[in-house]
Write a protein that holds these residues in place. Structure first.
Motif, PDB file in Angstrom:
ATOM      1  N   LYS A 199      46.275  57.666  47.791  1.00 47.95           N
ATOM      2  CA  LYS A 199      47.155  56.562  48.133  1.00 47.95           C
ATOM      3  C   LYS A 199      47.422  55.631  46.973  1.00 47.95           C
ATOM      4  CE  LYS A 199      43.139  54.050  49.626  1.00 47.95           C
ATOM      5  NZ  LYS A 199      42.339  53.541  50.719  1.00 47.95           N
ATOM      6  N   SER A 200      46.513  55.614  45.990  1.00 49.10           N
ATOM      7  CA  SER A 200      46.569  54.537  45.002  1.00 49.10           C
ATOM      8  C   SER A 200      47.585  54.821  43.913  1.00 49.10           C
ATOM      9  CB  SER A 200      45.200  54.363  44.372  1.00 49.10           C
ATOM     10  OG  SER A 200      45.280  53.460  43.305  1.00 49.10           O
TER      11      SER A 200
ATOM     12  N   THR B 199      39.776  40.025  59.126  1.00 51.78           N
ATOM     13  CA  THR B 199      40.651  39.239  58.261  1.00 51.78           C
ATOM     14  C   THR B 199      41.692  40.160  57.652  1.00 51.78           C
ATOM     15  OG1 THR B 199      40.709  37.605  56.478  1.00 51.78           O
ATOM     16  CG2 THR B 199      39.266  39.484  56.140  1.00 51.78           C
ATOM     17  N   LYS B 200      42.732  39.552  57.116  1.00 52.26           N
ATOM     18  CA  LYS B 200      43.782  40.351  56.465  1.00 52.26           C
ATOM     19  C   LYS B 200      43.673  40.187  54.959  1.00 52.26           C
ATOM     20  CE  LYS B 200      47.248  39.789  60.125  1.00 52.26           C
ATOM     21  NZ  LYS B 200      46.761  40.885  60.969  1.00 52.26           N
ATOM     22  N   ILE B 201      43.835  41.280  54.235  1.00 56.37           N
ATOM     23  CA  ILE B 201      43.777  41.245  52.774  1.00 56.37           C
ATOM     24  C   ILE B 201      45.036  41.902  52.218  1.00 56.37           C
ATOM     25  CG2 ILE B 201      42.570  42.189  50.750  1.00 56.37           C
ATOM     26  CD1 ILE B 201      39.952  41.798  52.215  1.00 56.37           C
ATOM     27  N   GLN B 202      45.645  41.209  51.250  1.00 50.77           N
ATOM     28  CA  GLN B 202      46.817  41.796  50.610  1.00 50.77           C
ATOM     29  C   GLN B 202      46.362  42.603  49.402  1.00 50.77           C
ATOM     30  OE1 GLN B 202      49.873  39.034  49.498  1.00 50.77           O
ATOM     31  NE2 GLN B 202      51.317  40.680  49.057  1.00 50.77           N
ATOM     32  N   SER B 203      46.758  43.861  49.344  1.00 48.21           N
ATOM     33  CA  SER B 203      46.422  44.693  48.189  1.00 48.21           C
ATOM     34  C   SER B 203      47.641  44.833  47.303  1.00 48.21           C
ATOM     35  CB  SER B 203      45.961  46.071  48.648  1.00 48.21           C
ATOM     36  OG  SER B 203      45.931  46.945  47.540  1.00 48.21           O
ATOM     37  N   PHE B 204      47.537  44.304  46.068  1.00 47.48           N
ATOM     38  CA  PHE B 204      48.637  44.498  45.124  1.00 47.48           C
ATOM     39  C   PHE B 204      48.636  45.919  44.589  1.00 47.48           C
ATOM     40  CE2 PHE B 204      48.090  39.929  45.255  1.00 47.48           C
ATOM     41  CZ  PHE B 204      49.402  39.518  45.383  1.00 47.48           C
ATOM     42  N   THR B 205      47.418  46.512  44.496  1.00 46.79           N
ATOM     43  CA  THR B 205      47.332  47.885  43.990  1.00 46.79           C
ATOM     44  C   THR B 205      48.089  48.849  44.897  1.00 46.79           C
ATOM     45  OG1 THR B 205      45.104  47.308  43.269  1.00 46.79           O
ATOM     46  CG2 THR B 205      45.722  49.627  43.128  1.00 46.79           C
TER      47      THR B 205
ATOM     48  N   ASP C  27      33.691  45.393  42.504  1.00 55.28           N
ATOM     49  CA  ASP C  27      33.919  45.937  41.165  1.00 55.28           C
ATOM     50  C   ASP C  27      34.895  45.080  40.362  1.00 55.28           C
ATOM     51  OD1 ASP C  27      35.947  46.806  42.891  1.00 55.28           O
ATOM     52  OD2 ASP C  27      36.195  48.752  41.912  1.00 55.28           O
ATOM     53  N   PHE C  28      35.983  44.610  41.006  1.00 49.72           N
ATOM     54  CA  PHE C  28      37.034  43.907  40.284  1.00 49.72           C
ATOM     55  C   PHE C  28      37.360  42.559  40.922  1.00 49.72           C
ATOM     56  CE2 PHE C  28      38.396  47.630  37.845  1.00 49.72           C
ATOM     57  CZ  PHE C  28      38.906  47.014  36.702  1.00 49.72           C
ATOM     58  N   LEU C  29      37.724  41.616  40.074  1.00 43.15           N
ATOM     59  CA  LEU C  29      38.293  40.350  40.546  1.00 43.15           C
ATOM     60  C   LEU C  29      39.559  40.097  39.733  1.00 43.15           C
ATOM     61  CD1 LEU C  29      38.463  37.539  41.828  1.00 43.15           C
ATOM     62  CD2 LEU C  29      36.691  36.763  40.246  1.00 43.15           C
ATOM     63  N   ALA C  30      40.691  40.020  40.434  1.00 42.19           N
ATOM     64  CA  ALA C  30      41.967  39.744  39.739  1.00 42.19           C
ATOM     65  C   ALA C  30      42.604  38.539  40.414  1.00 42.19           C
ATOM     66  CB  ALA C  30      42.851  40.984  39.760  1.00 42.19           C
ATOM     67  N   ASN C  31      43.430  38.775  41.423  1.00 40.80           N
ATOM     68  CA  ASN C  31      44.035  37.650  42.141  1.00 40.80           C
ATOM     69  C   ASN C  31      43.093  37.053  43.190  1.00 40.80           C
ATOM     70  OD1 ASN C  31      44.397  39.222  44.648  1.00 40.80           O
ATOM     71  ND2 ASN C  31      45.712  40.439  43.325  1.00 40.80           N
ATOM     72  N   GLY C  32      42.012  37.747  43.469  1.00 45.33           N
ATOM     73  CA  GLY C  32      40.995  37.200  44.364  1.00 45.33           C
ATOM     74  C   GLY C  32      41.210  37.461  45.846  1.00 45.33           C
ATOM     75  N   CYS C  33      42.232  38.226  46.191  1.00 45.54           N
ATOM     76  CA  CYS C  33      42.529  38.432  47.620  1.00 45.54           C
ATOM     77  C   CYS C  33      41.374  39.093  48.376  1.00 45.54           C
ATOM     78  CB  CYS C  33      43.786  39.271  47.788  1.00 45.54           C
ATOM     79  SG  CYS C  33      45.278  38.390  47.308  1.00 45.54           S
ATOM     80  N   ALA C  34      40.775  40.110  47.784  1.00 41.18           N
ATOM     81  CA  ALA C  34      39.690  40.810  48.482  1.00 41.18           C
ATOM     82  C   ALA C  34      38.496  39.871  48.675  1.00 41.18           C
ATOM     83  CB  ALA C  34      39.269  42.056  47.704  1.00 41.18           C
TER      84      ALA C  34
END
Lengths: 192, 192
Positions: free
Chosen positions: A83-84, B94-100, B125-132
């Protein structure tokens, strides 16, 4: 493996339709101390095999595989549900039917992380109809790698997956094999 | 953390659009020996905190969280992408937006595995926009549990997630913070 069987009897929940829920210690909350005992048992059972990589499939196999890999001193590769947009085009792909989620999905492993030099131990939490493991075996075969064995936490011995895999001559080590279970009284019988 | 930064420089691949691929050692193939070093570093950094549970999110956080949990001697709970017919109705959602992946998805944790008694270390593993991570923080808050800190392997320091979380007064320990990267020459600068 006695401590896993005892834990399943204590904390597993039997539901209608041959569903065995082990959410509280395996596939939602993960008891890492238990996973270490399982890892040591697989290390003992596969002691004669020369394993350089563990292969599993997202998501619930990953935690068990990581702890097992620490015991074996090897890296883990986990097959991803396709999916990614981050993934390379250069992958081995197979289709797996999920009865739990009622659909067919594509699973991939990058060609960079499975090769003919690899001697692979496949690890997963559950074995029932065997669809997920057959998919992983296909990915290993396409890569020209060697399957040294399969380690499963819980096998549903009354479904056909275990027989299918043993018929291929693969060393399959299921740490607990459920022979039968009863949703009405919650009882579980394990294979001796 | 020097060995993680060196590994990212050596094996990370910078792609256009601020994509940093660490498939070969973190989120497809997993270098468990590296994860152990990361786990020890988090144990040192959070030594004063009384942590009884690690929370992460499927799929690529699970391996790191499992190895960290072994170091802390606590169980892991991983938030699940909502889909399984096996899951209880009794969940925090909760809802999470995935940019990936370019979509919004629902993430759940069973109410059985997060409670007001829990003192939680969140690992990803990753922190970018912080949504997760904001989604995981919301799940912990709904459970009435306490967040003791957040451990991230790689933070993209040029995106807003890190600032958002630090502004909340949460102890955030990112083991490598990428200040900038260049897809043309593959160079990566880390925050001092």
């Amino acid at each position: 493996m006695r401590i896993l069987e005892e834990r399943i009897r204590k904390d597993g929940i039997v539901r209608a339709g041959n569903v065995l829920k082990v959410d509280s210690f395996i596939n939602h909350q993960m008891d890492i101390a238990l996973f270490e005992e399982m890892a040591k048992e697989w290390k003992r059972l596969f002691a004669r095999k020369n394993i350089n990589k563990i292969l599993t499939i997202e998501a619930s196999g990953i935690g068990i595989a990581a702890i097992a890999a620490r015991e074996f001193g090897v890296p883990v590769v986990f097959a991803k549900k396709a999916k990614s947009i981050n993934l390379d085009s250069d992958n081995y792909v197979t289709k797996i039917q999920s009865f739990t989620h009622g659909k067919i999905y594509e699973v991939i492993v990058s060609k960079k992380y499975l090769s003919p030099e690899d001697h692979v131990l496949i690890i997963d939490d559950f074995l029932a109809n065997g669809c997920a493991l057959m998919g992983l075996l296909e990915l290993v075969e396409r890569a020209g790698a060697t399957v040294e064995g399969i380690g499963v936490a819980i096998e549903k011995g009354f479904q056909r997956g275990g027989d299918m895999i043993r018929a291929k001559g693969i060393q399959l080590e299921s740490l607990a094999i459920v022979e039968s279970m009863n949703a009405e009284d919650g009882s579980i019988e394990f294979r001796k």
